[in-house]
Design an enzyme around this catalytic site. Structure first.
Site, mmCIF file in Angstrom:
data_model
loop_
_atom_site.group_PDB
_atom_site.id
_atom_site.type_symbol
_atom_site.label_atom_id
_atom_site.label_comp_id
_atom_site.label_asym_id
_atom_site.label_seq_id
_atom_site.Cartn_x
_atom_site.Cartn_y
_atom_site.Cartn_z
ATOM 1 N N HIS A 16 -18.168 10.988 26.566
ATOM 2 C CA HIS A 16 -19.519 11.560 26.477
ATOM 3 C C HIS A 16 -19.989 11.976 27.862
ATOM 4 O O HIS A 16 -20.656 11.221 28.573
ATOM 5 C CB HIS A 16 -20.503 10.556 25.856
ATOM 6 C CG HIS A 16 -21.771 11.194 25.380
ATOM 7 N ND1 HIS A 16 -22.081 11.361 24.052
ATOM 8 C CD2 HIS A 16 -22.798 11.749 26.062
ATOM 9 C CE1 HIS A 16 -23.251 11.970 23.938
ATOM 10 N NE2 HIS A 16 -23.711 12.220 25.162
ATOM 11 N N HIS A 18 -21.589 15.619 29.599
ATOM 12 C CA HIS A 18 -22.011 17.004 29.434
ATOM 13 C C HIS A 18 -21.635 17.840 30.651
ATOM 14 O O HIS A 18 -21.656 17.354 31.785
ATOM 15 C CB HIS A 18 -23.520 17.080 29.187
ATOM 16 C CG HIS A 18 -23.922 16.548 27.853
ATOM 17 N ND1 HIS A 18 -23.861 17.298 26.706
ATOM 18 C CD2 HIS A 18 -24.378 15.325 27.483
ATOM 19 C CE1 HIS A 18 -24.270 16.565 25.675
ATOM 20 N NE2 HIS A 18 -24.579 15.368 26.126
ATOM 21 N N HIS A 200 -24.619 14.449 18.202
ATOM 22 C CA HIS A 200 -25.584 13.498 18.730
ATOM 23 C C HIS A 200 -26.455 12.951 17.598
ATOM 24 O O HIS A 200 -26.810 13.674 16.666
ATOM 25 C CB HIS A 200 -26.503 14.174 19.740
ATOM 26 C CG HIS A 200 -25.911 14.375 21.095
ATOM 27 N ND1 HIS A 200 -24.723 15.038 21.284
ATOM 28 C CD2 HIS A 200 -26.337 14.014 22.326
ATOM 29 C CE1 HIS A 200 -24.454 15.077 22.588
ATOM 30 N NE2 HIS A 200 -25.412 14.458 23.237
ATOM 31 N N GLU A 203 -30.531 8.351 19.175
ATOM 32 C CA GLU A 203 -31.053 8.010 20.494
ATOM 33 C C GLU A 203 -32.560 8.224 20.481
ATOM 34 O O GLU A 203 -33.335 7.283 20.451
ATOM 35 C CB GLU A 203 -30.400 8.840 21.596
ATOM 36 C CG GLU A 203 -30.866 8.378 22.982
ATOM 37 C CD GLU A 203 -30.426 9.295 24.105
ATOM 38 O OE1 GLU A 203 -30.254 8.778 25.225
ATOM 39 O OE2 GLU A 203 -30.288 10.504 23.887
ATOM 40 N N ASP A 281 -22.969 10.506 30.162
ATOM 41 C CA ASP A 281 -23.921 11.496 29.654
ATOM 42 C C ASP A 281 -24.176 12.607 30.679
ATOM 43 O O ASP A 281 -23.484 13.622 30.668
ATOM 44 C CB ASP A 281 -25.219 10.800 29.242
ATOM 45 C CG ASP A 281 -26.016 11.581 28.210
ATOM 46 O OD1 ASP A 281 -25.525 12.611 27.735
ATOM 47 O OD2 ASP A 281 -27.130 11.147 27.867
ATOM 48 N N ASP A 282 -25.158 12.447 31.553
ATOM 49 C CA ASP A 282 -25.529 13.464 32.540
ATOM 50 C C ASP A 282 -25.760 12.799 33.910
ATOM 51 O O ASP A 282 -26.901 12.546 34.291
ATOM 52 C CB ASP A 282 -26.811 14.195 32.113
ATOM 53 C CG ASP A 282 -26.637 14.992 30.838
ATOM 54 O OD1 ASP A 282 -25.906 15.995 30.872
ATOM 55 O OD2 ASP A 282 -27.225 14.599 29.812
#
Length: 341
Positions: A16, A18, A200, A203, A281-282
């Site tokens: 995961h 991005h 997704h 969350e 994630d980011d």
């Protein structure tokens, strides 16, 4: 706790991450300067921005920062740099396999269209893999706030390049908007083409969004999925069906889903038998990469080295890595655990 093993030496898969959000802060500063893009203080101050995306205004701010960062990636050389540096960071954190997630339509206007854009990304992934030794797959993601017909176009494109490194199909952006079932045709196309469904859910929205990912999109992995912890019946279903949750603890806290790292229901998911793949994630916006997620599990949730090794195994088993890569990583995990701290 006594002596513990080095998390960075633990082989693992990263499922995961991005594309834009994988960027190093220094790379963003350099690209912005080169293109004359004035970055807001939140992206140029050297510290991760303070975000709280649980309300509409907070999510808008997060998306705005993300869009500004994305606007600084304009040429094939930028794509190549971004992927190479993401690979280097993953190798440093012990990853042996990366599945990087991208919406090609975000860059298509600057790079000559959807097909050339995806070809550039896949070429960059192949080159970075060759240069770093990290196995890399690409997960093409549709945008939940765009029309479902665009998702179908992306699904067909993803299937077309399944033999060039595309391994899955996702659905990103705010899961509170729109209905998962609006994208069921796109996911049917992707699954029929042999791609893993990894949308997704769970969350910013509750356990119902995870259930929709399963029922409407045929998900075999769920991006985040942490809110499933609020529904014991859903936890049992995820465990029984072997659906992996791509849990990104630092992201959950940074976006305000949970107030503190110890509030992330990592232990609840784990003890319910739900497969977990920790992800960053980011990192550009949340300030931590893959190894830090394992450190968080150790420090705030009391995961032992044996349990951390189990998390790493779950990440590898949930990946689309070739069988020889999976065997090598699993053997490496056993070796990490067998070695003295």
């Amino acid at each position: 706790m006594g002596r513990v093993r080095d998390i960075r030496l633990l082989p693992k898969a990263h499922l995961h991450l991005h594309f834009t959000g994988s960027m190093r802060p220094g790379t963003l500063l350099g690209l912005a300067a080169g293109y004359g893009v004035r970055l807001p203080d939140a992206l140029s101050g050297g510290e991760p921005p303070r975000l709280r995306a649980t309300d509409e205004r907070g999510w808008f701010r997060f998306q705005r920062l993300y869009d500004i960062a994305r606007s600084c990636v304009r040429r094939p050389e930028d794509i190549q740099r971004l992927v190479r540096e993401a690979a280097e960071e993953d190798v440093r954190d012990g990853s042996g396999w990366l599945e990087i997630q991208v919406d090609p339509s975000s860059y298509a206007t600057r790079l000559g269209g959807l097909i050339p854009t995806l070809e550039i990304i896949l070429d960059a992934a192949e080159r970075a893999s060759r240069d770093t030794g990290l196995g890399i797959g690409v997960l093409v993601a549709a945008n939940r706030v765009k029309h479902p017909l665009e998702a179908r176009t992306l699904a067909r494109l993803a299937v077309r390049f399944a033999d060039r490194g595309v391994v899955g199909f996702g659905l990103s952006n705010d899961e509170r908007r729109g209905l998962a079932r609006d994208f069921d045709r796109a996911f049917a196309i992707a699954r029929h083409g042999g791609l893993i469904a990894a949308p997704h859910g769970g969350e910013l929205a509750g356990p119902g969004s995870v259930r929709d990912c399963l029922d409407d999109l045929g998900a075999r992995r769920v991006g985040h999925g942490v809110r499933a912890a609020e529904d014991p019946q859903l936890l049992r279903r995820l465990a029984d069906q072997g659906v992996t949750c791509e849990v990104c603890p630092a992201s959950n806290v940074a976006l305000g889903v949970y107030d503190k790292p110890e509030d992330v229901p990592l232990r609840t998911l784990y003890e319910a038998g739900v497969p977990i793949a920790l992800g960053a994630d980011d990192p550009l916006l949340f300030g931590s990469r893959l190894a830090a997620q394992y450190e968080l599990a150790r420090e705030h949730h009391g995961f032992t080295d044996a349990e951390l090794a189990d998390l790493a195994r779950q990440s590898v088993r949930a990946s689309r890595a070739p069988e020889d890569v999976r065997r090598r990583l699993l053997a490496g995990i056993d070796g990490w655990l067998a070695a003295a701290p």
